[in-house]
Design a protein around this motif. Sequence first.
Motif, PDB file in Angstrom:
ATOM      1  N   TYR A   1       9.265   0.336   3.283  1.00 17.39           N
ATOM      2  CA  TYR A   1      10.260  -0.580   2.729  1.00 17.39           C
ATOM      3  C   TYR A   1      10.439  -0.423   1.226  1.00 17.39           C
ATOM      4  CZ  TYR A   1      10.453  -3.093   7.173  1.00 17.39           C
ATOM      5  OH  TYR A   1      10.643  -3.425   8.489  1.00 17.39           O
ATOM      6  N   THR A   2       9.422   0.084   0.543  1.00 14.47           N
ATOM      7  CA  THR A   2       9.462   0.134  -0.923  1.00 14.47           C
ATOM      8  C   THR A   2       9.449   1.554  -1.487  1.00 14.47           C
ATOM      9  OG1 THR A   2       7.052   0.041  -1.093  1.00 14.47           O
ATOM     10  CG2 THR A   2       8.248  -2.074  -1.047  1.00 14.47           C
ATOM     11  N   ASN A   3       9.020   2.522  -0.675  1.00 14.90           N
ATOM     12  CA  ASN A   3       8.824   3.910  -1.103  1.00 14.90           C
ATOM     13  C   ASN A   3       7.717   4.030  -2.149  1.00 14.90           C
ATOM     14  OD1 ASN A   3       9.549   6.635  -0.591  1.00 14.90           O
ATOM     15  ND2 ASN A   3      10.657   6.732  -2.523  1.00 14.90           N
ATOM     16  N   GLU A   4       6.801   3.066  -2.203  1.00 15.18           N
ATOM     17  CA  GLU A   4       5.618   3.172  -3.049  1.00 15.18           C
ATOM     18  C   GLU A   4       4.660   4.207  -2.456  1.00 15.18           C
ATOM     19  OE1 GLU A   4       4.673  -1.352  -4.367  1.00 15.18           O
ATOM     20  OE2 GLU A   4       4.987  -1.024  -2.236  1.00 15.18           O
ATOM     21  N   THR A   5       3.664   4.593  -3.226  1.00 13.06           N
ATOM     22  CA  THR A   5       2.565   5.356  -2.661  1.00 13.06           C
ATOM     23  C   THR A   5       1.721   4.408  -1.801  1.00 13.06           C
ATOM     24  OG1 THR A   5       1.005   4.886  -4.456  1.00 13.06           O
ATOM     25  CG2 THR A   5       2.496   6.784  -4.743  1.00 13.06           C
ATOM     26  N   TYR A   6       0.890   4.983  -0.955  1.00 15.28           N
ATOM     27  CA  TYR A   6       0.041   4.146  -0.105  1.00 15.28           C
ATOM     28  C   TYR A   6      -0.849   3.238  -0.953  1.00 15.28           C
ATOM     29  CZ  TYR A   6      -3.801   2.801   2.961  1.00 15.28           C
ATOM     30  OH  TYR A   6      -4.754   2.085   3.644  1.00 15.28           O
ATOM     31  N   GLN A   7      -1.456   3.781  -2.011  1.00 16.57           N
ATOM     32  CA  GLN A   7      -2.347   2.977  -2.834  1.00 16.57           C
ATOM     33  C   GLN A   7      -1.592   1.873  -3.561  1.00 16.57           C
ATOM     34  OE1 GLN A   7      -5.785   3.366  -2.719  1.00 16.57           O
ATOM     35  NE2 GLN A   7      -5.626   1.334  -3.673  1.00 16.57           N
ATOM     36  N   GLN A   8      -0.391   2.178  -4.053  1.00 17.03           N
ATOM     37  CA  GLN A   8       0.407   1.148  -4.709  1.00 17.03           C
ATOM     38  C   GLN A   8       0.728   0.017  -3.748  1.00 17.03           C
ATOM     39  OE1 GLN A   8       3.682   3.591  -6.036  1.00 17.03           O
ATOM     40  NE2 GLN A   8       2.952   3.620  -8.154  1.00 17.03           N
ATOM     41  N   ALA A   9       1.115   0.372  -2.522  1.00 11.60           N
ATOM     42  CA  ALA A   9       1.435  -0.645  -1.518  1.00 11.60           C
ATOM     43  C   ALA A   9       0.205  -1.472  -1.182  1.00 11.60           C
ATOM     44  CB  ALA A   9       1.993   0.021  -0.269  1.00 11.60           C
ATOM     45  N   ARG A  10      -0.922  -0.815  -1.030  1.00 14.00           N
ATOM     46  CA  ARG A  10      -2.170  -1.511  -0.698  1.00 14.00           C
ATOM     47  C   ARG A  10      -2.572  -2.476  -1.821  1.00 14.00           C
ATOM     48  NH1 ARG A  10      -6.619   0.131   2.913  1.00 14.00           N
ATOM     49  NH2 ARG A  10      -8.490  -1.049   2.317  1.00 14.00           N
ATOM     50  N   ASP A  11      -2.409  -2.053  -3.063  1.00 12.89           N
ATOM     51  CA  ASP A  11      -2.784  -2.890  -4.202  1.00 12.89           C
ATOM     52  C   ASP A  11      -1.930  -4.158  -4.305  1.00 12.89           C
ATOM     53  OD1 ASP A  11      -4.713  -1.055  -4.888  1.00 12.89           O
ATOM     54  OD2 ASP A  11      -3.541  -0.118  -6.484  1.00 12.89           O
ATOM     55  N   MET A  12      -0.741  -4.128  -3.728  1.00 12.79           N
ATOM     56  CA  MET A  12       0.164  -5.271  -3.817  1.00 12.79           C
ATOM     57  C   MET A  12      -0.079  -6.310  -2.719  1.00 12.79           C
ATOM     58  SD  MET A  12       2.229  -5.328  -6.356  1.00 12.79           S
ATOM     59  CE  MET A  12       2.920  -4.290  -7.656  1.00 12.79           C
ATOM     60  N   LEU A  13      -0.881  -6.001  -1.731  1.00 22.31           N
ATOM     61  CA  LEU A  13      -1.133  -6.943  -0.643  1.00 22.31           C
ATOM     62  C   LEU A  13      -2.060  -8.057  -1.111  1.00 22.31           C
ATOM     63  CD1 LEU A  13      -1.668  -4.420   2.297  1.00 22.31           C
ATOM     64  CD2 LEU A  13       0.415  -5.691   1.726  1.00 22.31           C
ATOM     65  N   ARG A  14      -1.756  -9.290  -0.700  1.00 18.76           N
ATOM     66  CA  ARG A  14      -2.557 -10.444  -1.057  1.00 18.76           C
ATOM     67  C   ARG A  14      -2.809 -11.300   0.187  1.00 18.76           C
ATOM     68  NH1 ARG A  14      -2.567  -7.607  -4.727  1.00 18.76           N
ATOM     69  NH2 ARG A  14      -2.266  -8.007  -6.947  1.00 18.76           N
ATOM     70  N   PRO A  15      -4.041 -11.781   0.383  1.00 15.95           N
ATOM     71  CA  PRO A  15      -4.331 -12.646   1.533  1.00 15.95           C
ATOM     72  C   PRO A  15      -3.433 -13.878   1.542  1.00 15.95           C
ATOM     73  CG  PRO A  15      -6.358 -11.970   0.430  1.00 15.95           C
ATOM     74  CD  PRO A  15      -5.236 -11.551  -0.460  1.00 15.95           C
ATOM     75  N   GLY A  16      -2.915 -14.197   2.708  1.00  9.94           N
ATOM     76  CA  GLY A  16      -2.085 -15.382   2.843  1.00  9.94           C
ATOM     77  C   GLY A  16      -0.665 -15.232   2.354  1.00  9.94           C
ATOM     78  N   ARG A  17      -0.296 -14.042   1.902  1.00 13.73           N
ATOM     79  CA  ARG A  17       1.056 -13.815   1.399  1.00 13.73           C
ATOM     80  C   ARG A  17       1.747 -12.763   2.247  1.00 13.73           C
ATOM     81  NH1 ARG A  17       1.529 -12.160  -4.776  1.00 13.73           N
ATOM     82  NH2 ARG A  17       1.626 -10.013  -4.008  1.00 13.73           N
ATOM     83  N   ALA A  18       3.029 -12.917   2.438  1.00 15.74           N
ATOM     84  CA  ALA A  18       3.778 -11.935   3.216  1.00 15.74           C
ATOM     85  C   ALA A  18       3.621 -10.548   2.591  1.00 15.74           C
ATOM     86  CB  ALA A  18       5.256 -12.322   3.261  1.00 15.74           C
ATOM     87  N   PRO A  19       3.557  -9.490   3.412  1.00 14.65           N
ATOM     88  CA  PRO A  19       3.380  -8.142   2.857  1.00 14.65           C
ATOM     89  C   PRO A  19       4.504  -7.727   1.915  1.00 14.65           C
ATOM     90  CG  PRO A  19       3.860  -8.068   5.207  1.00 14.65           C
ATOM     91  CD  PRO A  19       3.586  -9.486   4.882  1.00 14.65           C
ATOM     92  N   ILE A  20       5.699  -8.244   2.146  1.00 13.54           N
ATOM     93  CA  ILE A  20       6.794  -8.094   1.176  1.00 13.54           C
ATOM     94  C   ILE A  20       7.238  -9.512   0.829  1.00 13.54           C
ATOM     95  CG2 ILE A  20       9.085  -7.179   0.694  1.00 13.54           C
ATOM     96  CD1 ILE A  20       8.529  -4.958   2.611  1.00 13.54           C
ATOM     97  N   PRO A  21       6.711 -10.078  -0.237  1.00 16.60           N
ATOM     98  CA  PRO A  21       7.000 -11.485  -0.546  1.00 16.60           C
ATOM     99  C   PRO A  21       8.448 -11.671  -0.981  1.00 16.60           C
ATOM    100  CG  PRO A  21       5.822 -10.470  -2.363  1.00 16.60           C
ATOM    101  CD  PRO A  21       5.840  -9.453  -1.253  1.00 16.60           C
TER     102      PRO A  21
END
Length: 335
Positions: free
Chosen positions: A16-36
Amino acid sequence: MPSERISRLAARRQQYTNETYQQARDMLRPGRAPIPGADCDEQRNFEAELFYQLLESHRDFTAYPFGIRRVRPQPDTIELVVESDERARRLLSWLLPSYEPGGEVHGIPGLRLRQRTARGVELHIAGQRTSAWLTGPHRDVWKRAETESLEHVADIGWKALWRGPEHWSTEEVAFEHEWNTGEWSRHFRAGAWSASGLLRRLGIFHTLTAADAVTGYKGLGINGYGGSDPVRWCLDIIHRSGTRRHMHDLVEAVTDAEFGLPVSRADHLDAIYPPETMENWIRLDDEARTGLIELRFTTWNYEQLQLATCGPKYQAIAEVVERRVTTAAQRLGRR
């Protein structure tokens, strides 16, 4: 959160974002939608306006759809990674507000540059909780782009408004009152979630299509709705001859319950107002019918984007497009 689930969410967010895998992983937060989503109406409206201006300012061939390599959405801000110096100059000059004697404000009224850093430039609307970063090119590119905009505005006898104080100018207030308080503005704000949502998921037009180019605009009202017409975002997804369109993959991504938007097929429109090639047009809207997304899959062979026929001006762009299309087609073919 289990490691396996984190990996799945990060890999899916990448699409959805075309980020790198690590960038996408770093943006994930517990309890928050994966794409807020945007965390307030002001941010959502700002991003809707950014999406509108992104479409309007896209006037030449780019390596990535709309000239944006990737997006990095967070609840209180969004980062747009711009693909090239040329696109950066065009986009920034298009967004910065200036006043044309006679009453016209060009750009986004109230827009100001909050920060100029090595990362890029942060934009916001004066007096509001808003933020957006333009990054990618070197900081000197953004500095030159702003200087060029100032010089251009001075040369044509206009007034640069973004260099003013941290409040709206009298020209911006008057323009906003005259042009952005009517029915069109009400529709736009009611459907801002759809434009903001598409901006936050711009990568799907890179990763889930094998399109040479994607263009778009805000369309006029459409038959098939009682009462107020929703805002309508028309997106043309253009493939070269012989390339599979993968329409289902894109629709599935946009309507996904976890990563997508709260929309579904607007089949009620097909029988009422079908376009001539409706089999390649897919309309999506929400239950309240405040936003309408029109995905239009077409075929066109742009000579400028094909390596065998492109000239020197578009050689580098055509090479990236060729790699991007090939990679996407291979990935989608394995799904």
